[in-house]
Design a protein around this motif. Sequence first.
Motif, mmCIF file in Angstrom:
data_model
loop_
_atom_site.group_PDB
_atom_site.id
_atom_site.type_symbol
_atom_site.label_atom_id
_atom_site.label_comp_id
_atom_site.label_asym_id
_atom_site.label_seq_id
_atom_site.Cartn_x
_atom_site.Cartn_y
_atom_site.Cartn_z
ATOM 1 N N TYR A 24 32.377 44.838 48.660
ATOM 2 C CA TYR A 24 31.830 44.178 47.415
ATOM 3 C C TYR A 24 30.761 44.402 46.819
ATOM 4 O O TYR A 24 29.549 44.890 47.227
ATOM 5 N N GLN A 25 30.610 44.713 45.511
ATOM 6 C CA GLN A 25 29.941 44.750 44.349
ATOM 7 C C GLN A 25 29.312 43.230 44.582
ATOM 8 O O GLN A 25 30.370 42.183 44.238
ATOM 9 N N MET A 26 28.189 42.385 44.679
ATOM 10 C CA MET A 26 27.766 41.442 44.203
ATOM 11 C C MET A 26 27.716 40.949 43.109
ATOM 12 O O MET A 26 27.841 41.886 42.376
ATOM 13 N N ARG A 27 28.709 39.451 43.043
ATOM 14 C CA ARG A 27 28.803 38.936 41.392
ATOM 15 C C ARG A 27 28.418 38.603 40.935
ATOM 16 O O ARG A 27 27.514 38.068 40.230
ATOM 17 N N TRP A 28 26.959 38.251 42.373
ATOM 18 C CA TRP A 28 26.091 37.544 41.381
ATOM 19 C C TRP A 28 25.143 37.585 40.979
ATOM 20 O O TRP A 28 24.982 38.970 40.669
ATOM 21 N N LYS A 29 24.133 36.633 39.965
ATOM 22 C CA LYS A 29 23.251 37.555 38.748
ATOM 23 C C LYS A 29 21.997 36.826 38.925
ATOM 24 O O LYS A 29 21.463 35.615 39.870
ATOM 25 N N HIS A 30 20.931 37.708 38.784
ATOM 26 C CA HIS A 30 19.321 37.304 38.711
ATOM 27 C C HIS A 30 19.142 37.411 40.127
ATOM 28 O O HIS A 30 18.626 36.091 40.710
ATOM 29 N N ILE A 31 19.839 37.587 41.619
ATOM 30 C CA ILE A 31 19.701 37.523 42.721
ATOM 31 C C ILE A 31 18.309 38.611 43.491
ATOM 32 O O ILE A 31 18.910 39.906 43.694
ATOM 33 N N ASP A 32 17.305 38.164 43.692
ATOM 34 C CA ASP A 32 16.344 39.110 44.499
ATOM 35 C C ASP A 32 15.687 38.689 45.677
ATOM 36 O O ASP A 32 15.044 37.667 46.013
ATOM 37 N N LEU A 33 16.573 39.477 46.730
ATOM 38 C CA LEU A 33 16.471 38.754 47.606
ATOM 39 C C LEU A 33 14.829 39.156 48.364
ATOM 40 O O LEU A 33 14.577 38.378 49.200
ATOM 41 N N SER A 34 14.349 39.656 48.294
ATOM 42 C CA SER A 34 12.658 39.925 48.437
ATOM 43 C C SER A 34 11.744 38.310 48.426
ATOM 44 O O SER A 34 10.783 37.998 48.463
ATOM 45 N N ARG A 35 12.216 37.791 47.219
ATOM 46 C CA ARG A 35 11.812 36.207 46.427
ATOM 47 C C ARG A 35 12.076 35.626 47.192
ATOM 48 O O ARG A 35 11.863 34.094 46.974
ATOM 49 N N ASN A 36 13.431 34.937 47.899
ATOM 50 C CA ASN A 36 14.438 34.449 48.326
ATOM 51 C C ASN A 36 14.598 34.284 50.030
ATOM 52 O O ASN A 36 14.153 35.400 50.745
ATOM 53 N N LYS A 37 14.150 32.828 50.810
ATOM 54 C CA LYS A 37 15.184 32.869 52.449
ATOM 55 C C LYS A 37 16.837 33.017 51.893
ATOM 56 O O LYS A 37 17.382 32.157 50.754
ATOM 57 N N VAL A 38 17.239 33.824 52.990
ATOM 58 C CA VAL A 38 18.444 33.822 52.530
ATOM 59 C C VAL A 38 18.916 33.459 54.385
ATOM 60 O O VAL A 38 18.603 34.033 55.257
ATOM 61 N N ALA A 39 20.453 33.284 54.400
ATOM 62 C CA ALA A 39 20.880 32.784 55.614
ATOM 63 C C ALA A 39 22.205 33.441 55.498
ATOM 64 O O ALA A 39 22.926 32.768 54.989
ATOM 65 N N CYS A 40 23.178 34.175 56.416
ATOM 66 C CA CYS A 40 24.021 34.687 56.216
ATOM 67 C C CYS A 40 24.925 34.712 58.019
ATOM 68 O O CYS A 40 24.086 34.549 58.816
ATOM 69 N N ALA A 41 25.751 33.719 56.937
ATOM 70 C CA ALA A 41 27.163 33.460 58.687
ATOM 71 C C ALA A 41 27.569 34.647 58.764
ATOM 72 O O ALA A 41 28.026 35.812 58.400
ATOM 73 N N SER A 42 28.106 34.802 60.303
ATOM 74 C CA SER A 42 28.947 36.017 60.613
ATOM 75 C C SER A 42 30.411 35.732 60.488
ATOM 76 O O SER A 42 30.642 34.444 59.924
ATOM 77 N N PHE A 43 30.837 36.683 60.395
ATOM 78 C CA PHE A 43 32.686 36.866 60.763
ATOM 79 C C PHE A 43 32.815 36.197 58.948
ATOM 80 O O PHE A 43 33.605 35.870 58.843
#
Length: 843
Positions: A24-43
């Motif tokens: 995918y091309q990510m559809r979100w805007k103004h999201i900088d992963l370096s400034r956030n805590k991120v949790a991604c689910a498997s599957f």
Amino acid sequence: MANVSVAAEWLLLYNRYYRKPELYQMRWKHIDLSRNKVACASFGGPIAVIRDDSKIVQLYAESALRKLRIFNSAGVLIAETVWKHPGGRLIGMSWTDDQTLVCLVQDGTVFRYNIHAELVEPNISMGKECFEQNVVDCVFWGNGLVCLTEANQLFCVSDFKNPQPYKLSDPGLEDSPLCVAVIEPQYVMSGNVEVLMGVPEGGLVVVEEDSVQRVDQVGGEVLGPLQKMAVSGDGKWLAAFTHDGQLLVMPTDFSEIKFSCNCESALPPEQMAWCGMDSIVLYWDDMLLMVGPIGEPVRYLYDEPVVLIPESDGVRILSNTSMEFLQRVPDSTVSIFKIGSTSAAALLYDALDHFDRRSAKADENLRLIRSSLPEAVEACIDAAGHEFDVSRQRTLLRAASYGQAFCSHFQRDRIQEMCKTLRVLNAVRNPDVGIPLSIKQYKLLTSSVLVGRLINAHQHLLALNISEYLGMNQEVVIMHWACSKITASLAIPDAALLEMLLDKLQLCKGISYAAVAAHADKNGRRKLAAMLIEHEPRPSKQVPLLLSIGEEDTALMKATESGDTDLVYLVLFHIWQKRPALEFFGMIQAKPLARDLFTTYSRCYQHEFLKDFFLSTGQLQEVAFLLWKESWELARNPMASKGSPLHGPRIKLIEKAQGLFAETKENNFESKAAEEHAKLLRIQHELEVTTKQPIFVDSSISDTIRTCIVLGNHRAAMRVRSEFKVSEKRWYWLKVFALATIRDWEALEKFSKEKRPPIGYRPFVEACVDADEKGEALKYIPKLADPRERAEAYARIGMAKEAADAASQAKDGELLGRLKLTFSQNAAASSIFDTLRDRLGVS
């Protein structure tokens, strides 16, 4: 050329190809992963993002309020909520196997959210020690969590479905560990989680619930300080990054170092993850390094931060702008698209291209691979399953179909099965759904779990279509949709919402309308619940719910219509407790089954309540019978003897019954019987008191008279006789046998002479004979008028000659025969009867 363009995207790690298609091309805007805590689910699950409060960041145009945002894997926002929780800094967050977001804060409190950013109650506390010491690190797995406190103590929750925090053994560390990893309980012999801690002095500390183990050497090699660790998906292997830039891979029993690789950087990677079971991926600020057991590592350069998401068959790579999937290229795909490949599958794929261009080379290719054609078809089908590109899937399946036309022994439904699978996968990979499953992940997850996840994400239409397409039960989908619709449609009137619900619920036979109605009631829509219950065909589901929403009248009607006595009793007991007695009686009076069941039960256990019911419905005789029955039950009381005062209440009960019987013309007999019963009981009670002998109560009138005579209380006997108008004949019979019982032969003789007995003298004879008093019997036998009776009486006391004389007067041959039999043991007596028969000339 198509083969070249496909293979050009691959990179070779020793002898294995890897590819990294963009999902995918990510559809979100103004999201900088370096400034956030991120949790991604498997599957291919959702992504949770929240601003990292441990970093000083410029807010730009953002609100100062921290928000927890949940996106799908394509960056489409699913839900968001303001983060309001006290308790200190957010230490970590992760998705569980059932897609619940688990967030651990500094004071040891665990907050849980569903995919719609709704808080799941209750919150979980990791315990008092975590609260006092503060949590500094944590590691999550499937449905569990291990956290580390400032005092280097470990606490664990093994399963969030049954959250019971417990403390692991004290690792005995003075300094904080450099890194922490866990081996999941399912891969440990003991069945408990195993925590691996890299310590500054070097080596590992392995901590379980009741043991601590130091690992300083592996396969004879001394372990230096470990900076980063990752356990493989099957729990068998540990990848560890050392202080001097080495990547070590060892089994989790620490028996040997399987291989090591110099990563040319002493700086530990920010992230490290297994890519399937074949390689390990390490990430630094701008570089992704993929290391295999043999050969040079593969490098990918990035100019933006990324998050690694381990999957069973690869690693998903999330950046600010895209989602990619790094995986080993499947063998079937390599055999077709590898540059210069001459495999049967590659030639079949090439034959389709020639066929489309109407080239004779298509036949030439087919002839070359005729013996291997089934394997080539299977390879094309398998490769199609591993593709994310729809046009390439289509081409590969066309090649398989083209080859299958020339195969006589190939499973015809293989292509159809793969088409079904790919239709499902392509549908859920759509960016609006955003679940980029590979075919291997799909098979591990199963279609039923996938449908469940779609339902939870409120993708009901897609879930319904997939269920129908795969021949699965659609009831779960429709039920969840109906409940969600009720929750989300508070402004829609009940009638309109009912129509919308029925339109869908009717699609599925046997669906539980009662469950949907229960949800409506829970959401405060009682009227809608009542309307839905009307459509529930199963009374066993319908009736309890009607009771819970206060529809007792309808519940009773439905229960009686069903004929199920258990259901009727359920309703009766419920109403019995809720309604006033008169109202309850009115409800059941018009329903024969309910009324009969109530009276049957009450006769055994609730006499007073049943009497109230009969009185309220004018059934006085029924109340009277109950009172009479109670009097008999009182008689069974062991204290109701020896002149007991309990006889008083018994008599009163019978008198009450008599009064009620007297009010109806139909019960004259019962009224009279009750009256006499009470009168007899009273006399018997008085007799027991005066004689001090508990032998009168509950005996008959005849027995009472006989007992009085036996005791010599002739006045009492006469009183009973006169009270109950005992006939003279009955009186004589009773007195004769009573006097014989006490062997008062003088009184008996005197009684016989008072006047000619109305019953004759035969009872006198019988009484004497029964008492074995032959002499007394002789006083009365001559007075017997009938010679037959006289003959038989003489015979009974053994007087053969007198019996014969009396029988001769009767001139009865049959009597003579009987008397002869009586004296059959006495030859002289027997000959008397023979002579007499001869003289009379009878046979």
